[in-house]
Design an enzyme around this catalytic site. Structure first.
Site, PDB file in Angstrom:
ATOM      1  N   LEU A 256       0.650  -1.026   0.141  1.00  0.00           N
ATOM      2  CA  LEU A 256      -0.048  -0.120   0.229  1.00  0.00           C
ATOM      3  C   LEU A 256       0.900   1.236   0.101  1.00  0.00           C
ATOM      4  CD1 LEU A 256      -2.772  -1.423   2.748  1.00  0.00           C
ATOM      5  CD2 LEU A 256      -2.370  -1.196   0.042  1.00  0.00           C
ATOM      6  N   ASP A 257       1.207   2.072  -1.012  1.00  0.00           N
ATOM      7  CA  ASP A 257       1.640   3.259  -0.914  1.00  0.00           C
ATOM      8  C   ASP A 257       1.223   4.553  -0.298  1.00  0.00           C
ATOM      9  OD1 ASP A 257       3.834   4.604  -3.156  1.00  0.00           O
ATOM     10  OD2 ASP A 257       2.228   6.239  -3.102  1.00  0.00           O
ATOM     11  N   ALA A 258       2.199   4.711   0.324  1.00  0.00           N
ATOM     12  CA  ALA A 258       2.040   5.897   1.156  1.00  0.00           C
ATOM     13  C   ALA A 258       0.934   6.318   2.488  1.00  0.00           C
ATOM     14  CB  ALA A 258       2.400   7.427   0.314  1.00  0.00           C
TER      15      ALA A 258
ATOM     16  N   HIS B  33      13.090   1.302  -5.333  1.00  0.00           N
ATOM     17  CA  HIS B  33      12.752   2.047  -6.447  1.00  0.00           C
ATOM     18  C   HIS B  33      12.130   3.163  -5.941  1.00  0.00           C
ATOM     19  CE1 HIS B  33       8.817   2.464  -5.327  1.00  0.00           C
ATOM     20  NE2 HIS B  33       8.226   3.555  -5.482  1.00  0.00           N
TER      21      HIS B  33
ATOM     22  N   GLU C 123       3.482   1.163   3.056  1.00  0.00           N
ATOM     23  CA  GLU C 123       4.517   1.963   2.846  1.00  0.00           C
ATOM     24  C   GLU C 123       3.948   3.213   3.763  1.00  0.00           C
ATOM     25  OE1 GLU C 123       7.570   5.243   0.087  1.00  0.00           O
ATOM     26  OE2 GLU C 123       4.722   4.379  -0.512  1.00  0.00           O
TER      27      GLU C 123
ATOM     28  N   HIS D 122       0.597   6.820   4.970  1.00  0.00           N
ATOM     29  CA  HIS D 122       0.424   7.947   6.086  1.00  0.00           C
ATOM     30  C   HIS D 122      -0.221   9.259   5.362  1.00  0.00           C
ATOM     31  CE1 HIS D 122       4.554   7.562   3.549  1.00  0.00           C
ATOM     32  NE2 HIS D 122       3.919   9.299   2.617  1.00  0.00           N
TER      33      HIS D 122
ATOM     34  N   PHE E 196      16.118   1.650   8.796  1.00  0.00           N
ATOM     35  CA  PHE E 196      17.260   0.729   8.485  1.00  0.00           C
ATOM     36  C   PHE E 196      17.378   0.939   6.915  1.00  0.00           C
ATOM     37  CE2 PHE E 196      18.375  -3.090   5.781  1.00  0.00           C
ATOM     38  CZ  PHE E 196      19.287  -3.755   7.005  1.00  0.00           C
ATOM     39  N   HIS E 197      16.604   1.697   6.342  1.00  0.00           N
ATOM     40  CA  HIS E 197      18.142   1.676   4.590  1.00  0.00           C
ATOM     41  C   HIS E 197      18.698   3.351   4.850  1.00  0.00           C
ATOM     42  CE1 HIS E 197      17.700   4.223   1.202  1.00  0.00           C
ATOM     43  NE2 HIS E 197      18.633   3.199   0.771  1.00  0.00           N
ATOM     44  N   HIS E 198      18.045   4.106   6.177  1.00  0.00           N
ATOM     45  CA  HIS E 198      19.189   5.540   5.693  1.00  0.00           C
ATOM     46  C   HIS E 198      19.411   5.238   7.086  1.00  0.00           C
ATOM     47  CE1 HIS E 198      15.619   7.018   3.988  1.00  0.00           C
ATOM     48  NE2 HIS E 198      15.327   6.869   5.135  1.00  0.00           N
TER      49      HIS E 198
END
Length: 581
Positions: free
Chosen positions: A243-245, A378, A281, A247, A308-310
């Site tokens: 589910l995109d964004a 992406h 997301e 927030h 975690f990515h950052h």
């Protein structure tokens, strides 16, 4: 067949189907709905005219053969003969692979992507996560400006091609996840506002007015989105939705839309007898999204974990711009915190936001598999000015370290297509807008955005230039040559270890123990009997493991078991996975 459409603001609705027209009647049982019958089979073209206006596509169109602006087409889902016997595949223990159909192959179709699925089987991933497939203007794009939320982009192959793809994936043992966008549509080709109050100016989003989830008329809008989500899972046998964004899904009602969606998906899973799941997301670091409904949560099954990515990205690259600033101050400490607590921002101050952010996860109640961990996505590649991957800047050894941390961390790992062989191709932002004014606005906006961060305008690729998409297509000759082949073999070995070592799929976040030396640039952690050590520095590092029997399971460079001093000597820019009962 029966046709129906929700158009509460119309005084008259006319069905145009295969050259014939007929007036629809108000449905006495459902306010705002219009219904009527006409002879139509699979493939029949049709549309609706409101108050003698132009013929518009069906908001619930299952197919748009001529793109978002054309007539809709009837789809008879019962005609497809499914071949694969599929019991489903849930999220615990999974390894996801994010794939963009338009650039996974140069052909850019679902059928061409299906022909490359054996590569993913050999890699060892369990699920393919497809980026959005809903129709959008033109042929090529990321898919996040789609319309017709029940249909499949025709240049990708349309509905039947998606069914063939899912059938092929299931036959190979791969689950399929689909990225869906509920928080905005269009703008080009979006006719929903003509039919009813699908959007509201009560809230605003980065893409304009918000989808109407809580204003008058929102009952039907919520039903529209719920129906679309369930249709992907039911009619196409998709296993899960990203589910995109979320927030940007503004909802002030007592029962949040996401809670309603999770209940509906769980109900469908019970009905069809196979696991189904939802992945959010979200940048809110709010554990309520992934807390069960019975515990006053929203009941989503997992979420992307950008923290975690950052932390990993700053440790690898040293970048500190934008949202990386909070992590770049002490990247190894940030990485250790996310490995053991899930979130980095758990109520701490965020200089990027200028306020405190997030709240802690309860590690006793939230399993690590509910967080997706990744070194590239992406977004994190394509939203860089030149779409440069980590492979454009890091050595193969550091790429191996990134893979090791991603695939052995206590999260559900996700890879971005091509990273498994250190793809040399970028993945850039590209569009194919048919509206010249919109195309120019996107072009100028993209260049203006990055110029503000110090990029020369001429260095920002033109999204509308076909060459931008061409550069972003994977080069399938790369995996056969070095250094790509060695990186690919490392990914395969790490994923195989996840199957061989139960400790690597244990969801217990509290069981992860981390040590690091930021000056020497090494980090090590323990999960059960498994030990993982990465050396991001250029010089050999002596990493204390303690005494006891040690077995090396996988090593990027040759290493020997620790001696009597308990020190593991790890070469520079290298990594190792061991067991130490």
């Amino acid at each position: 067949m029966q046709f129906e459409v929700w158009a509460p603001q119309a005084d008259r609705v006319t069905l145009h189907c295969e050259g014939t027209t007929r007036a629809l009647a108000r449905d006495p049982a459902r306010e705002g709905w219009w219904t009527g019958e006409a002879e139509a089979g699979d493939g029949a073209r049709y549309g609706f005219a409101l108050d003698d206006g132009p013929v518009l596509p069906d908001p619930r169109s299952r197919r748009q053969p001529d793109g978002p602006d054309g007539l809709s087409a009837v789809v008879d889902h019962g005609r497809h003969e499914w071949r694969a016997r599929w019991a489903g595949r849930g999220l615990p223990g999974a390894v996801l692979y994010e794939l963009h159909v338009g650039t996974y192959t140069r052909e850019g179709t679902l059928d061409a992507a299906a022909d490359r699925l054996e590569h993913l089987v050999e890699l060892g991933v369990t699920h393919v996560e497809l980026m959005p497939l809903c129709p959008f203007p033109g042929r090529h794009g990321w898919g996040y400006e789609g319309v017709s939320l029940w249909a499949v982009h025709e240049p990708y192959g349309g509905p039947e091609a998606l069914k063939r793809f899912v059938d092929r994936a299931h036959g190979l043992g791969l689950g399929v996840v689909l990225d869906v966008v509920h928080n905005h549509l269009g703008p080009s080709g979006n006719y929903l506002p003509r039919f009813g109050p699908y959007f509201t100016d009560t809230h605003t989003t980065p893409w304009g007015t918000a989808v109407n989830l809580d204003a008058p008329g929102s009952d039907e809008v919520r039903a529209f989105l719920l129906g679309s989500a369930l249709a992907w899972l039911r009619d196409y046998r998709i296993d899960g939705l990203r589910l995109d964004a979320v927030h940007a899904l503004y909802d002030t009602r007592a029962c949040h839309f996401l809670e309603e969606l999770s209940a509906a998906v769980d109900g469908l899973a019970a009905e069809v007898g196979r696991p189904l799941f939802l992945i959010a997301e979200s940048d809110m670091n709010n554990p309520r999204f992934i807390t069960p409904r019975a515990e006053n949560g929203l009941g989503l099954h997992a979420q992307w974990n950008d923290d975690f990515h950052h932390a990993l990205h700053t440790a690898l690259t040293g970048e500190s711009q934008g949202y990386y600033a909070d992590f770049a101050r002490a990247p190894f400490a940030a990485l250790a915190k996310t490995l053991t607590g899930g979130y980095f921002h758990d109520g701490t101050y965020s200089s990027f936001r200028g306020r405190s952010h997030g709240r802690p996860l309860d590690r006793a109640r939230v399993g690590g598999h509910r967080l997706l961990g990744y070194s590239q996505t992406h977004d994190q590649v394509g939203n860089r000015a030149q779409g440069d991957r980590l492979s454009a800047h890091l050595s193969p050894g550091l790429l191996a370290c990134a893979a090791t941390l991603t695939l052995t961390a206590p999260f559900t790992p996700m890879l971005f297509m091509g990273e498994e062989w250190a793809a040399g191709t970028p993945w850039q932002f590209f569009t194919d807008h048919t509206d010249p004014e919109l195309a120019e606005a996107v072009r100028r906006g993209r260049r203006r955005e990055f110029a503000a961060h110090g990029w020369a305008e001429e260095d920002v690729p033109d999204p509308q230039d076909p060459a931008t998409r061409e550069r972003s297509c994977l080069d399938w000759s790369e995996p056969e040559r070095e250094p790509h082949a060695r990186v690919l073999a490392w990914y395969r070995r790490l994923i195989a270890l996840r199957r061989e070592q139960p400790d690597l799929t244990d969801p217990d976040l509290a069981d992860t123990k981390v040590a690091y030396d930021a000056d020497a640039r090494w980090l090590a952690f323990r999960r059960g009997d498994v030990r993982v050590a990465v050396n991001l520095g250029k010089e050999e590092a002596a990493i204390p493991l303690g005494t006891g029997r040690v077995e090396v399971l996988a090593a990027w460079d040759p290493v020997e078991a620790p001696g009597p001093d308990g020190l593991l000597q790890v070469p520079g820019e290298s990594c190792v996975v061991l067991t130490q009962p």
